[in-house]
Design an enzyme around this catalytic site. Sequence first.
Site, PDB file in Angstrom:
ATOM      1  N   HIS A  94      66.623  41.986   4.586  1.00 48.82           N
ATOM      2  CA  HIS A  94      65.701  43.140   4.545  1.00 48.82           C
ATOM      3  C   HIS A  94      65.152  43.419   6.088  1.00 48.82           C
ATOM      4  O   HIS A  94      65.228  44.631   6.687  1.00 48.82           O
ATOM      5  CB  HIS A  94      64.371  42.647   3.890  1.00 48.82           C
ATOM      6  CG  HIS A  94      64.628  42.318   2.642  1.00 48.82           C
ATOM      7  ND1 HIS A  94      65.276  43.131   1.336  1.00 48.82           N
ATOM      8  CD2 HIS A  94      64.641  41.067   1.517  1.00 48.82           C
ATOM      9  CE1 HIS A  94      65.442  42.642   0.438  1.00 48.82           C
ATOM     10  NE2 HIS A  94      65.274  41.395   0.449  1.00 48.82           N
ATOM     11  N   ASP A 127      70.785  42.723  -3.987  1.00 45.66           N
ATOM     12  CA  ASP A 127      69.510  42.144  -4.338  1.00 45.66           C
ATOM     13  C   ASP A 127      69.043  41.853  -5.582  1.00 45.66           C
ATOM     14  O   ASP A 127      69.944  41.276  -6.158  1.00 45.66           O
ATOM     15  CB  ASP A 127      68.629  42.992  -3.495  1.00 45.66           C
ATOM     16  CG  ASP A 127      67.233  41.811  -3.211  1.00 45.66           C
ATOM     17  OD1 ASP A 127      67.411  40.643  -3.948  1.00 45.66           O
ATOM     18  OD2 ASP A 127      66.398  42.206  -2.392  1.00 45.66           O
TER      19      ASP A 127
END
Length: 457
Positions: A279, A330
Site C-alpha cells: 500500500h 489484496d
Amino acid sequence: MPLTYWAEHAWLGTLPQTLGSAGAGGTPVEPGVALDVSDGRITAVRTGVLTPPRGAVTLRGLTLPGLANAHSHAFHRALRSTVQVGSGTFWTWREVMYQVASRLTPDSYFALARAVYAEMALAGITAVGEFHYLHHAPGGTPYADPNAMGEALIAAAGEAGIRITLLDTAYLSSGFGEPPNEHQRRFSDGTAEAWAERASLLKEREGVRVGAAVHSVRAVPAEQLSTVAQWATGRQAPLHVHLSEQTAENDACLAAHGCTPTRLLADHGVLGPRTTGVHNTHLTDEDIALLGGTGTGTCMCPTTERDLADGIGPAAALQRAGSPLSLGSDSHAVIDLLEEARAMELDERLRSRTRGHWTAAALLRAATADGHAALGWPGAGRLEAGALADFTTIALDTVRTAGPLPRLGAETAVFAASAADVRHTVVGGRHVVRDAAHSLIPDVPRALAESIAALHG
C-alpha cells in the site's frame, strides 16, 4: 517432455519500469513466436515463426509472461459484494472480515483457497504472494500441526496449478502496547521468537517459496521487528509489510514512537531490497526517500485501496525515488491484474490531472517480472530462454479487445482487456487454463459458490 507453444503474438518486453517514456523504446510485440519448453523452463524463444510448427500448441491472441499477484488474502474473497451493503470505513469493514476469519478451519480454508487460486489462474496469474496470518484455531489454540492453515494454502495452490509464496505473517498485538483482541488471538504466536520457531517448520518445495511478513507496525512491537527481519535475512527470503495504509496507523505510531511507520521500520532493520511495503499510501517525503534509498519495493493494490476508501498512494514518486513497483489484488474485490495495472496509471491521472505516467510496457513489468521478483521468483516474469515457462494469453478478438492493431497488443491488454479475456495460462510448461477453461478444476464458479456458502451458512 519437450514441447513447443506457438504464440500468435507475444510481448517480449524486459524494459525497466520508466515514467513518461512512451517514446523510449516502445512496447515490443512480436508476431509468430515459438516458445520451446522443457523441464518447466523456456529453452528457446524463436521469433518470425509465422505459422504454427508441427505439433505445437497454438496460443491465439497476445501471450504475456505470467502475472504475479504480489499481495493476497485468500479468505477475503468470501467478502466480495457482502461488504458493499451500507457505508463505513476500513475499520468497519475490518469487523466483517474478522467474522469470516473466525469461521475458517484448515479444511474450509483449503476449499476456499483452492477455488480462489483457480480464479487467479483463469485471470492469467501464475504466482501468488499469500499474506498469511490465520495460524491457529479460534481463541489461539495451535492445531496439532502448528502450520495446518499454511499447509492448506500451499496444497490449495498446488491443486489450482499456480506457484505460491507463503508470506508467513507475524501478528502479535492489536495496537501499540495492546494485546490481541478476541478475533486476533488466532493470528498470534505470542512473541516474534515463537513466530520464528513455527515459521521455520515450513519447507520450500516445487512451486513453493516461504517468506515472512510483518503485518504492520501496530501488530508487531517495535522491539520485536528485528527478529522477523533477521529471520528473513537468514533465509534470503522475501519480507512484506502493510505500511501506512491508514492515517490512523501513522498517528498512533507518532504518538507511541515519535516517528512515522516507515522510519520505525528503517530503525529496526526491516527495509531493504528483499522487502516490499504493501500500500505505502500515506507517506511523507522522508518516507518516500527512505523506501527508495533502501531499494524497498512497493506493492500497490488499487482495486482494494479504492474499495476501502484508503486513498491513492504516491506510486510515481516512490518509483522515481528507487522503489520497484508490483501489484496485488489484496481483498479480491476483483481478481484482475490487468485492472490493477490500469488503475495505477488512471489513479495517478486523477491525482495529477496529467496522463502518461507509465507506458503499457512499464505497467506490464510491474505485473510480471517485478511482481515475481518481489515474491522470490526472479526466474519468472519474462519470455526468454532459461526463464520459468509461465505465461498467459489474452484474446485480441473480444468485444473489449477487437480493433486495435496487433502491434498495440500491450496497450490493449493494459488499457482495454480484463481477466475475462484470458484464454490460456501455462505454469511450468503445464497448460493449466486452456481455451478459458481450468484444466484441473472443471467448475470454478461452483467451487467458489460452495466454499463461500459454507462459510456464510
